[in-house]
Design an enzyme around this catalytic site. Structure first.
Site, mmCIF file in Angstrom:
data_model
loop_
_atom_site.group_PDB
_atom_site.id
_atom_site.type_symbol
_atom_site.label_atom_id
_atom_site.label_comp_id
_atom_site.label_asym_id
_atom_site.label_seq_id
_atom_site.Cartn_x
_atom_site.Cartn_y
_atom_site.Cartn_z
ATOM 1 N N ASN A 211 44.024 42.996 -19.610
ATOM 2 C CA ASN A 211 43.049 42.288 -18.782
ATOM 3 C C ASN A 211 41.849 41.906 -19.634
ATOM 4 O O ASN A 211 41.803 42.198 -20.821
ATOM 5 C CB ASN A 211 42.643 43.168 -17.591
ATOM 6 C CG ASN A 211 42.126 44.517 -18.055
ATOM 7 O OD1 ASN A 211 41.119 44.593 -18.729
ATOM 8 N ND2 ASN A 211 42.853 45.578 -17.722
ATOM 9 N N ARG A 212 40.857 41.285 -19.016
ATOM 10 C CA ARG A 212 39.731 40.745 -19.788
ATOM 11 C C ARG A 212 38.591 41.725 -20.033
ATOM 12 O O ARG A 212 37.532 41.328 -20.489
ATOM 13 C CB ARG A 212 39.154 39.526 -19.055
ATOM 14 C CG ARG A 212 40.085 38.342 -18.965
ATOM 15 C CD ARG A 212 39.340 37.167 -18.361
ATOM 16 N NE ARG A 212 40.223 36.112 -17.913
ATOM 17 C CZ ARG A 212 40.744 35.187 -18.725
ATOM 18 N NH1 ARG A 212 40.457 35.205 -20.003
ATOM 19 N NH2 ARG A 212 41.539 34.271 -18.234
#
Ligand code: C5P
Length: 399
Positions: A211-212
């Site tokens: 994920n970011r």
């Protein structure tokens, strides 16, 4: 905030790393400290006093018998004023003098006279550092007073040789100074576990699902907890910002590894701050070879990962020392309602709710703190380190 208004004496001795002490002074000043530089006569051969004077906007002391202001005796007034005395670089020669109580120049006299903690950043040739006399001197000094040593590290030395003896980097020295100054803070004696970063779930030997999350919020919390005097365990994924000096680091990759590390660490902890973005799903099967492309769509089957906070909640009865568990709710909709629901489900003392789209990867964050007693505090948009300080202040109240 920890360096704000602190009186720091920065001693500089005669080694080539003296030029890097200018950056130490500059970083301390930028963080709000008042820095008095004391140079040994040998140090002035490497860097001019004027450089330090310009960076600190304060007079630089070298001469033993010169007077500060009108009637102050320099070493006495410097020794009394100091919250911390840093020596960077520290030569083998000055170390030997300190270990034996010599006071033959303004710096050694100031050190002998002060009750302030000492932070030493040795820098010398490998042979000098590893010499048993030098090591004995250090051990002797440690026995006699409050000494923290940062470095030396391995790398290229003045002689061109590569070995142990390089002065620690200025960022690290300043970070160690924060550790020393924060030791007596509100979280003194508390062990705080912080998780940071986004987990990576392997798909095949070269690919991951992730994920970011940048890990910035988690690391900022670790820094703030450390500055408040906590003993910090930072469990993080690869690529997050550097851990604060003094923290214990555990690097993990997957949700499963993070679960194992967290369950291990909380057994001895007072608080858990679960700032990591843990994957909720992972590939059911990890391909043993790199997945080849074909003309067909590729369908992945995912399975749930362990919910770490739920597992911690289930074990709470057996973890009497663990008094505060703080969760993070990164939502993209109905932020506060979803966070409240998580607070109950995961039996948290506090939850930090934010809009994931604004927070992930950014330097700032706008959060709402929701406590188990139902209280809701909405904070303004702030840099992540300021958010972290406020969360840690709440944690100190909870503990
Ligand atoms: O339910 P949700 O995953 O959104 O809750 C977020 C909180 O739960 C965060 O504090 C996160 O670190 C934690 N979490 C966890 N284990 C997971 C997923 C999230 O502990 N598998």
């Amino acid at each position: 905030m920890i360096l704000q208004g602190k009186h720091i004496v920065l001693g500089v001795t005669g080694g080539i790393a003296a030029y890097k002490a200018v950056e130490v002074a500059s970083r301390l000043v930028k963080a709000g400290a008042q820095v008095d530089v004391v140079m040994t006569p040998a140090a002035t051969r490497f860097v001019g006093a004027l450089t330090f004077q310009t960076v600190t906007a304060r007079p630089v002391a070298v001469e033993m018998f010169a007077l500060l202001r009108e009637t102050d005796i320099a070493h006495v007034s410097l020794a009394r004023r100091a919250d911390l005395l840093i020596i960077a670089p520290l030569t083998a020669n000055t170390l030997a003098k300190l270990a034996h109580g010599l006071a033959d120049n303004l710096l050694t006299a100031t050190v002998l006279d002060t009750h302030a903690p000492l932070l030493l950043a040795p820098a010398m040739e490998t042979g000098m550092w590893t010499n048993p006399l030098t090591q004995d001197n250090l051990a002797r000094l440690r026995k006699a007073r409050d000494v923290t040593v940062v470095g030396p590290t391995e790398g290229r030395l003045a002689s061109g040789a590569v070995g142990v003896g390089r002065m620690a980097e200025p960022v690290e020295i300043v970070d160690a100074a924060r550790w020393v100054l924060g030791r007596a803070g509100p979280l003194r004696g508390r062990r705080v576990v912080v998780t940071a970063g986004g987990t990576r779930e392997p798909l095949d030997p070269v690919r991951v699902l992730t994920n970011r999350s940048s890990g910035r919020m988690g690391v900022a919390l670790a820094v703030a907890a450390r500055d408040a005097g906590a003993e910090v365990v930072l469990i993080h994924t690869p690529g997050v910002p550097p851990a604060p000096w003094g923290a214990n680091e555990v690097e993990v990759e997957t949700a499963q590894e993070m679960r194992d590390a967290v369950l291990d660490a909380v057994a001895e902890a007072d608080a858990l701050l679960m700032a990591a973005a843990v994957a909720d799903y992972r590939p059911l099967q990890v391909a043993r070879q790199k997945i080849k492309k074909t003309g067909e769509p590729l369908v992945l089957t995912l399975e749930r990962t362990p919910d770490i906070l739920v597992e911690v909640a289930e074990r709470r009865a057996k973890l009497p020392r663990l008094r505060a568990v703080v969760g993070f709710a990164a939502e993209t909709e109905r932020v506060v309602e979803n966070a409240r629901d998580k607070l109950r489900r995961k039996r948290l003392e506090l939850i930090v709710a934010n809009d994931a789209r604004l927070a992930m990867g950014a330097d700032t964050n706008q959060v709402t703190l929701i406590a188990a007693d139902g209280s809701v505090e909405e904070l303004p948009l702030l840099p992540k380190d300021e958010v972290a300080e406020l969360v840690i202040a709440r944690l100190a109240e909870l503990l």
